[in-house]
Design an enzyme around this catalytic site. Structure first.
Site, PDB file in Angstrom:
ATOM      1  N   HIS A 275       2.577  20.265  61.601  1.00 16.21           N
ATOM      2  CA  HIS A 275       3.372  20.527  62.576  1.00 16.21           C
ATOM      3  C   HIS A 275       3.007  21.895  63.025  1.00 16.21           C
ATOM      4  O   HIS A 275       2.738  22.195  64.024  1.00 16.21           O
ATOM      5  CB  HIS A 275       4.860  20.460  62.469  1.00 16.21           C
ATOM      6  CG  HIS A 275       5.279  19.122  62.357  1.00 16.21           C
ATOM      7  ND1 HIS A 275       5.927  18.738  61.164  1.00 16.21           N
ATOM      8  CD2 HIS A 275       5.404  17.943  63.083  1.00 16.21           C
ATOM      9  CE1 HIS A 275       6.398  17.369  61.290  1.00 16.21           C
ATOM     10  NE2 HIS A 275       6.116  16.979  62.340  1.00 16.21           N
TER      11      HIS A 275
ATOM     12  N   GLN B 243      -0.106   6.068  67.216  1.00 10.71           N
ATOM     13  CA  GLN B 243       0.702   6.675  68.097  1.00 10.71           C
ATOM     14  C   GLN B 243       0.114   7.679  69.215  1.00 10.71           C
ATOM     15  O   GLN B 243       0.446   7.570  70.215  1.00 10.71           O
ATOM     16  CB  GLN B 243       2.039   7.605  67.125  1.00 10.71           C
ATOM     17  CG  GLN B 243       2.717   8.618  68.285  1.00 10.71           C
ATOM     18  CD  GLN B 243       3.722   9.247  67.397  1.00 10.71           C
ATOM     19  OE1 GLN B 243       4.757   8.611  66.923  1.00 10.71           O
ATOM     20  NE2 GLN B 243       3.511  10.343  66.856  1.00 10.71           N
TER      21      GLN B 243
HETATM   22  O1  PAF Z   1       5.549  11.572  65.234  1.00  9.73           O
HETATM   23  C1  PAF Z   1       6.738  11.687  65.588  1.00  9.73           C
HETATM   24  O2  PAF Z   1       7.448  12.780  64.838  1.00  9.73           O
HETATM   25  C2  PAF Z   1       7.502  10.867  66.460  1.00  9.73           C
HETATM   26  O3  PAF Z   1       7.099   9.721  66.636  1.00  9.73           O
HETATM   27  C3  PAF Z   1       7.979  11.620  67.755  1.00  9.73           C
HETATM   28  C4  PAF Z   1       6.466  11.651  68.673  1.00  9.73           C
HETATM   29  C5  PAF Z   1       8.301  13.103  67.907  1.00  9.73           C
HETATM   30  C6  PAF Z   1       8.644  10.484  68.728  1.00  9.73           C
HETATM   31  O4  PAF Z   1      10.026  10.406  68.294  1.00  9.73           O
END
Ligand code: PAF
Length: 290
Positions: free
Chosen positions: A37, A153
């Site tokens: 992150h 995703q």
């Molecule tokens: O990757 C994540 O942490 C989650 O899937 C997200 C993109 C914040 C959606 O809740």
């Protein structure tokens, strides 16, 4: 750094900045922030004038048997990391604000959600697509960053942003790994010592497949066999899938003509790990997708 909890205050903040011509970068997260992150936040910080990180453990992307209630929520250290990295707003909505009584709309991206994580976790991607669309509508970012660790995703979000003309650029950033190759994930803390020791086998298997393709191997059956054998060195790790796919459609390939994405998921006890590696047959030109 400001903490904002209501959708109305968040939208008003963004609206004001957009009117002033300020560019807004956005990193949506479920908290339990790690160096993966941090790298997204740093990139967004460099590319945009203002930066929003959302921390929201989204109930609609968990199935009833998954870890929603025990998902790590270290909010104090998460806020500290955001502060350290120069985040302007930490958006921390509560579930009832995002999903008030009567809420009924969902977003689906059917073809991209059909396989892999979508097959293993039905409804997961509808939950992700819906919450991300809502967050984009509230935060109104110019740029949003997603980690390659969750490749499916990121591809799915890129598709929905384009299909729905959301006016946000989506950028995928490389996976951040531990020294032994394990992809960083908020759920790695669930691994016990034995599991942690063998967990890097997934990234080693994908790396072996990547090296084969980069060495010119195009036969997917042979690549998948080597990846599977790498994992099966440890009897306690179970392969859910190991696949060589088209990097855009995520459909499985039988021959690698050019670019591929190698996707993998394994189960270690009750813990699922996912990872992926991109690969390209040497010497072939193509449209870059990552
Ligand atoms: O990757 C994540 O942490 C989650 O899937 C997200 C993109 C914040 C959606 O809740």
């Amino acid at each position: 750094m400001k903490t904002i909890r209501t959708t109305r205050a968040m939208a008003a903040w963004s609206e004001r900045l957009r009117r002033e011509g300020v560019t807004i970068g956005f990193v949506p997260t479920m908290g339990a922030l790690h160096d993966g992150h941090r790298s997204l936040i740093r990139t967004a910080r460099l590319r945009c004038d203002a930066l929003v990180v959302s921390i929201f453990v989204n109930p609609s992307q968990f199935s009833p048997t998954e870890d929603l209630s025990t998902y790590p929520r270290p909010i104090t250290s998460d806020r500290a990391l955001c502060r350290e990295e120069g985040v302007d707003v930490c958006f921390e909505p509560i579930a009832q604000t995002l999903y008030p009584q009567g809420f009924q709309t969902t977003v689906t991206v059917p073809a991209l959600a059909r396989r892999w994580e979508g097959a293993a976790r039905p409804h997961h991607f509808t939950g992700v697509a819906t919450v991300v669309t809502k967050l984009f509508g509230i935060v109104r970012p110019h740029l949003a960053l997603f980690g390659q660790k969750d490749y499916q995703q990121a591809v799915l979000v890129r598709q929905l942003a384009e299909d729905l003309n959301l006016g946000v650029a989506i950028q995928m950033r490389p996976t951040v790994r531990e020294r032994d190759g394990l992809a960083m994930s908020s759920r790695n803390i669930y691994l016990d010592a034995d599991e942690r020791r063998i967990a890097p086998l997934l990234s080693q298997a994908l790396r072996a497949g990547q090296e084969m393709i980069e060495g010119g191997m195009s036969n997917v059956a042979a690549i998948e066999q080597v990846m599977r054998q790498t994992i099966e060195q440890a009897p306690t790790i179970h392969v859910e899938y190991l696949a060589v796919c088209d990097p855009n459609s995520l459909e499985p390939l039988s021959v690698v003509a050019n670019r591929a994405i190698l996707l993998g998921a394994v189960r270690l006890g009750s813990i699922r790990l996912i990872d992926n590696r991109p690969a390209k047959i040497p010497g072939r030109k193509s449209r870059t997708t990552q």
